[in-house]
Design a protein around this motif. Structure first.
Motif: not given
Lengths: 448, 482, 374
Positions: B219-236
């Motif tokens: 299989a030939t698959l697309r690869i992407l550049r990792k984003p600079e960062g990621a952050r989650p927020v939690l909500m109840g």
């Protein structure tokens, strides 16, 4: 998974425990991803999930183990990477130990198999006998190519070129601390390690004394029983383990012990499991007590050497960018779940620490695995050596003698025990393994 | 679970078939003894088991072709298998079929950062594809929860998704080319490192065809550049309605989070017990993650928390460090393992339109009470893909059947509100019979006609996807023709 | 024929005995010439369902694209795959329909980041060549129930069935946009720059290159998003690409948008006198081919992976590709050329066999746009 044991079968404590473990497995297959034999062989039967399945079938149906089942279970390294990966908490170690015991009792191995296993069980746990065997192997090594059995050939090839003289440090005795006393510990001097490499125990004793520990080598202690335990020879393994339990418990009841220090992670995993191994035997309480204070040397050192420990700065030691590739022994990272202490300690001592890719994968040593399963062991060894050399380190550090022998035989980068480097960094001698003939001595100047 | 009766003619010539397979493969690659074929009798849907005639482990496309050719000539059904992590029984064999496992095809063939593609053998695990490119800061986007162990071959067969697919799409949106081996052994290529099909989109058709149209070896698959960062927020939140409304508002505001995960009270309680991630006690929990540079993340999270506050959350927790971020995700990631410690469970996979979320959750509660089994809900709120976890006891007689009945009712409910039976796991055997709820007879006939073109003999994984009654005529013809 | 409902359309096909030419808005005469009675979908028009909070729109196939984009725009959403408007290039009049877009898998510059039309398709309703009404997919994004015939129908140019209703995933419009322009690069350098941009973490949403035609070559990169984000990313990208050459930035969103509408519709080619080809290759091959084609005019999109070329009439461009993997589609040429060279790239034998088999199943009478693709 659904299991089909009868109430009668479940009256046997071993079976009952195995049923509990089997019920926790949901057959998800995550374990296959980190199993070294599955990486090499690509066969479900040589993955933890497949082995669990074979064991389940064998125990439920009280089968006489067949050749195929035994072959696949024999191929298990007991590296326990699967236990680190399993999202359901399946205690694979206890399951496969029980299966090995079952096989040892019910399966008639071939004559050569039985003979080989008998010889290993009679020699490896006994340092004097082992030294003699190593001497014989050293002499016989040039004739390795004549050996008909691949395993005998592997054994001859693995024998070290030099056999160290007996170290009197391994005799029963007490070593006084060289700084204000912080703790009293017993050092497990082990069996095979003593015959192959006396530098490790010497360095451990020096370091512990320097940091304020009183170190006792207990009278009557010896092999932890791991080797025979992993062959399923439970009677023999419990016999040697019992000696240890009694010897250390005597010290605990006597002058007291803060820890039982073990510098071979393969043994550490077994000693920490003494409580489970002896749960249905008279020594149960003592075994649990001993297991409760068993610690890998890195666990003890992480407390004795905090970040700004004076011992780290007392000596003018600067490794000047000496790169150490840390090899995480399976028994340490998976068996004992100790993943960061050795790296943290080496960094505190001033070394630049790197790790190889796929560091979760076994080097193929796995106790006597490299002798019993030479083809697979060789493939894993090559993979491990390749990933270590790719980091271009000056040294390789590990916490287990088995790994050191295995990897050492495949690279000319010097390989030492983590404790030797920490001893050196706090005033001890340069580890002899760094300047041994045939090894790439690091050219980086070390300032003292 | 009904499976077709094995073809007696095939069973009677097992020795011949095994011998022919052994002639084209190394000895360790042909597994045929009872003690060993047993390990291949099921995948991760272990409730249904049947040892195959044999299992083969080829190491190259040519070997795969040779195996298929032999099975084609002998009229032997073939069941392709990746890592055997399917929850839908996709790799369940019948006694007359040969399991074709691709685990030994696991090389990286080529990485091409300039053109942003990687070509791999499909036995390779999903996570190890990212592993092959992560030193250059790239990644392969589709990330099913089983990505540690699942194979690309299985991902292609089932068109697998994952938490990241809200932003990056599923497997079919990241697949550019395949090497396909047809049932008669023909090897061909579809697509490549270029974009778009030149004619009919056969590549799009293969993806999600559950191993019924051909065996994909490369299989030939697309690869992407990792984003600079990621952050989650939690909500109840106090209720599913409020949580659902919040999700809708976030999307309408133009923010495209990389993941929106939802957990209901049952799962929150179990997970807290197990992992102590510090989750609040509430009816519904959302974890929303955004990507980008720190300033961009702040901008997006500012918008999201503003929206969240309008809905009076019970708790709103942003992460300001990687430790806090890990802690927020800890519970969600150990959800399945935690539920598994409690009991056996069956994990469903229906998708619903996001707007019907509160109604569906209420109905699931009612159905759960009716059938007498507890259900915990975890899912990808951004795209409505639900994973109700039905707790049962595999060792208690009747529990499995009750569990399946409840599961079927829940999936019918998904179809009823305009959703579908399966969002990621595939039909396999698990949802075969429910296909009649989602499709009219003509629709099923139309899909089977497609299989007729690729595999006229109906030997590739014939007992999956279509209700047995519906595919019976074709499978019978295949047997008669042999 | 212009049926007004799906049922009428189905009847029309069921009773047809001679070839049919399927027509949406009639704005895109791409394909080998088809002789047949016109069957128009313009009577099947109207948005059936639109849920902005679920990013879903369902519309009858004959609905004008304008109508759909207007409805989406009101909720600040859009068709992210940015479908091309062929009218200026092909010199046609009429109103493009959403069904036509889907049937031809029409996309635009943003395809390189967001995916093509087919990647936004959620479901279809269609009538096959026997007049049977069928459906596949649905209206949810995650759907792996049965085979993905939605992908098969998309881009099938009406040869497998006539679309009657389509469901699509829509995405939010972005706040603003900016376009970076690097001046004076040749093809290899342009592709290198575009690869660097598309391989950066700055989420470039389009990458195109206009070679020097007197005004100097310009390589264009689009960045979309919230205001601060766009400013930050544009600056970072400009820094990273500084070594390639002189960079200017168009920060006015309106002007930037115009650049990309022109790129989307290949604005420079309308008046070109020659055949128009559309080539899809991997970007690094695009750099090589662009230099060797001998085109009268050329425009590169998708980071180099899409090449629009104007060739002297009747040239067999495919022969000049020298077996480079990919495909070349003849978009605009006279009927004779289209019949001789064929609109679509020849397929590998096994693939051609499958395609023929599928057409035979969906359209046994061979009446739906017969020969258009083959």
């Amino acid at each position: 998974m659904q299991t089909t044991f009868t109430p009668e079968q479940l009256t046997d404590p071993g079976t009952k425990r195995s049923n509990e473990i089997l019920r926790t497995c949901v057959h998800c297959g995550f374990c296959t991803a980190t199993c070294p034999t599955y990486q090499v062989l690509g066969d479900e039967l040589d993955s933890p999930r497949g082995r669990i399945y074979l064991i389940k079938d064998m125990l439920e149906n009280e089968r006489v183990p067949d050749d195929k089942t035994v072959k696949h279970i024999d191929r298990c390294l007991s590296c326990l990477a699967c236990m680190s990966t399993c999202p359901s908490g399946v205690h694979y170690m206890h399951l496969v130990d029980h299966a090995r015991e079952y096989i040892e009792q019910k399966y008639k191995r071939s004559w050569s198999d039985r003979a080989l296993r008998w010889i290993l069980a009679q020699i490896l746990p006994y340092p004097t006998r082992f030294r003699l065997a190593l001497l014989g192997a050293k002499i016989g090594r040039p004739f390795a190519f004549l050996m008909p059995d691949a395993r005998l050939k592997a054994m001859l090839e693995m024998a070290p070129k030099t056999i160290p003289p007996v170290s009197r440090n391994d005799d029963p005795q007490t070593f006084a601390p060289q700084a204000p006393k912080k703790m009293r510990v017993a050092l497990m001097t082990g069996c095979a390690q003593k015959a192959l490499n006396t530098d490790i125990n010497d360095a451990t004793i020096r370091l512990l004394r320097r940091l304020g520990a009183e170190v006792v080598v207990a009278e009557g202690a010896g092999c932890c029983g791991a080797l025979t335990h992993h062959m399923g020879k439970t009677k023999e393994s419990h016999a040697t383990a019992a000696k240890n339990i009694r010897a250390w418990h005597k010290e605990m009841e006597g002058e007291g012990l803060d820890a039982i220090v073990i510098n071979t992670s393969g043994c550490g995993t077994t000693v920490k499991d003494y409580g489970h191994m002896f749960r249905n035997e008279p020594l149960a309480k003592e075994a649990a007590a001993v297991a409760g204070i068993a610690k890998d040397i890195s666990e003890v050192l992480i407390d004795l050497l905090p970040k700004d420990a004076p011992e780290l700065t007392a000596v003018n030691f600067s490794p000047c960018d000496m790169t150490v590739a840390y090899h995480a022994a399976c028994s340490l990272q998976h068996g004992q779940q100790i993943k960061t202490y050795p790296k943290d300690l080496l960094k505190r001592a001033g070394f630049k620490v790197v790790e190889p890719a796929d560091s979760h994968l076994c080097c193929g040593s796995a106790g006597t695995y490299n002798l019993m399963q030479p083809e697979i062991s060789k493939q894993l060894k090559q993979r491990k050596v390749d990933t270590l050399e790719a980091k271009n380190p000056d040294l390789i550090a590990a916490g287990n003698i088995g790994c050191m022998m295995q990897i050492g035989g495949g690279t000319d980068i010097p390989i030492v025990h983590t404790v030797e480097l920490l001893d050196w960094a706090t005033g001890g001698p340069q580890p002899p393994a760094m300047t041994v003939e045939g090894k790439r001595t690091p050219e980086v100047p070390i300032l003292r | 679970m009904e499976m077709p009766a094995p073809n007696a003619a095939v069973l009677s010539k097992k020795a011949k078939i095994v011998a022919r397979l052994q002639a084209v493969l190394p000895p360790s690659a042909v597994i045929h003894e009872e003690a060993e074929t047993r390990a291949y009798e099921c995948d991760a849907l272990s409730a249904y088991r049947c040892p195959p005639l044999a299992a083969v482990l080829p190491s190259s496309t040519e070997e795969v072709s040779a195996v298929l050719k032999i099975c084609h000539e002998e009229g032997v059904p073939v069941v392709p298998r990746g890592s055997g992590t399917s929850l839908a029984g996709g790799a369940l064999p019948t006694a007359d079929s040969v399991i074709l496992g691709v685990a030994r095809l696991n090389d990286v063939i080529e990485t091409d950062y300039e053109n942003r593609v990687i070509k791999v053998q499909t036995g390779r695990t999903n996570l190890s594809v990212t592993g092959a490119v992560e030193e250059e800061d790239f990644f392969y986007a589709p990330d099913p929860s089983s990505q540690l162990a699942c194979a690309i071959a299985g991902n292609i067969a089932m068109n697998s998704g994952g938490a990241h697919c809200l932003k990056y799409g599923v497997t079919t949106n990241n697949l550019l080319g395949v090497t396909l081996v047809m049932m008669d052994g023909t090897i061909t290529e579809l697509g490549g490192a270029h974009l778009d099909a030149g004619g009919l989109d056969l590549l799009g058709l293969i993806c999600g065809s559950e191993g019924q149209l051909g065996v994909v070896t490369e299989a030939t698959l697309r690869i992407l550049r990792k984003p600079e960062g990621a952050r989650p927020v939690l909500m109840g939140f106090d209720s599913a309605e409020i949580a659902g409304a919040c999700v809708s508002d976030i999307i309408k505001a133009g923010v495209l989070p990389v993941a929106i995960e939802y957990m209901d009270k049952k799962v929150i309680d179990v997970v807290e017990n197990y992992a102590q991630a510090g989750y609040p006690t509430c009816e519904a929990l959302l974890i929303v993650e955004v990507e980008g540079a720190p300033a961009e993340i702040d901008e997006q999270l500012g918008l999201i928390t503003q929206i969240a506050r309008k809905h009076n959350p019970v708790e709103l927790r942003e992460s300001t460090s990687s430790e806090e971020a890990a802690k927020i995700w800890l519970g969600r990631k150990s959800a399945f393992g935690a539920m598994g410690q409690l009991n056996d469970y069956m994990c469903l996979d229906g998708t619903i339109p996001v707007s019907s979320l509160p109604y569906v959750l209420r109905r699931i509660g009612e159905l759960s009470a009716e059938h007498g089994l507890e259900v915990g809900n975890v899912f990808h709120a951004g795209d409505g893909n639900m994973h109700p976890l039905i707790l049962f006891d595999a060792n208690k007689p009747g529990d499995l059947e009750t569990c399946e009945a409840l599961g079927a009712d829940i999936l019918r409910l998904c179809v009823e509100v305009g959703g579908c039976l399966t969002g990621e796991h595939g039909v396999g055997i698990e949802k075969r019979d429910l296909m009649n709820d989602q499709f009219a007879p003509d629709d099923l006939e139309n899909q089977m006609a497609v299989k007729d073109v690729f595999d006229p003999t109906w030997l590739l994984n014939p007992a999956k996807v279509f209700p047995l009654a519906v595919s019976e005529r074709r499978r019978a013809l295949a047997i008669a023709a042999e | 024929m212009t049926p007004n409902s799906e049922a009428e359309l189905a009847d029309a096909i069921a009773s047809a005995k001679t070839p049919l030419r399927i027509m949406g808005g009639g704005t895109r005469p791409v394909g080998n010439p088809v002789a047949g009675e016109v069957l128009s979908t313009s009577g099947l028009s109207g948005i059936e369902l639109y849920e902005p909070g679920a990013l879903t729109i369902v519309a009858k196939a004959g609905t004008p694209v304008d109508e759909i984009e207007a409805a989406l725009s009101k909720e600040n959403q859009r068709l992210a795959f940015e479908p091309m408007d062929h009218r200026s290039l092909l010199g046609t009049n009429g109103t493009p329909t959403i069904g036509g877009i889907v049937a031809a898998n029409v996309s635009g510059p943003r395809r390189v980041q967001s995916g093509a039309c087919r990647d936004h398709m959620l479901g279809v309703r269609f009538v096959d060549g026997t007049g049977t009404i069928l459906k596949n997919g649905g209206r949810v994004m995650k759907n792996v129930t049965g085979y993905d015939l939605v992908k098969l129908l998309t881009g099938s140019y009406g040869t497998l069935g006539v679309l009657t209703e389509v469901s699509l995933k829509v995405l939010p419009k972005t706040d603003t946009q900016a376009t970076l322009m690097i001046h004076g690069l040749d093809f290899p350098q342009a592709v290198k720059a575009m690869s660097a941009a598309l391989g950066s973490p700055y989420e470039v949403s389009a990458a195109a290159h206009m070679p020097d035609m007197g005004d100097g070559a310009v390589t264009m990169l689009r960045i979309e998003g919230f205001e601060q984000s766009v400013a930050y990313r544009a600056e970072q990208l400009a820094n990273e690409l500084a070594t390639f050459g002189e960079i200017t930035v168009e920060t006015d969103a309106g002007k930037s948008a115009k650049i990309w509408t022109a790129s989307r519709d290949v604005a420079g080619f309308e008046n070109a006198d020659g055949d128009v080809w559309r080539i899809s290759v991997k970007p690094t091959d695009g750099a090589t081919i662009a230099a060797s084609l001998g085109a009268d005019q050329l425009f590169m999109d998708w980071g180099g992976g899409l090449i629009w070329a104007v060739m002297p009439k009747g040239t067999d461009l495919r022969a000049r590709m020298n077996g480079t993997p990919g495909h070349a589609t003849l978009i605009r040429a006279d009927e004779a050329t289209r019949a001789t060279l064929g609109t679509f790239h020849p397929e590998l034998a096994p693939v051609a066999k499958i395609s023929a088999g599928l057409r035979n199943k969906f359209d046994p009478k061979g009446i739906l746009n017969p020969g258009l693709m083959t």
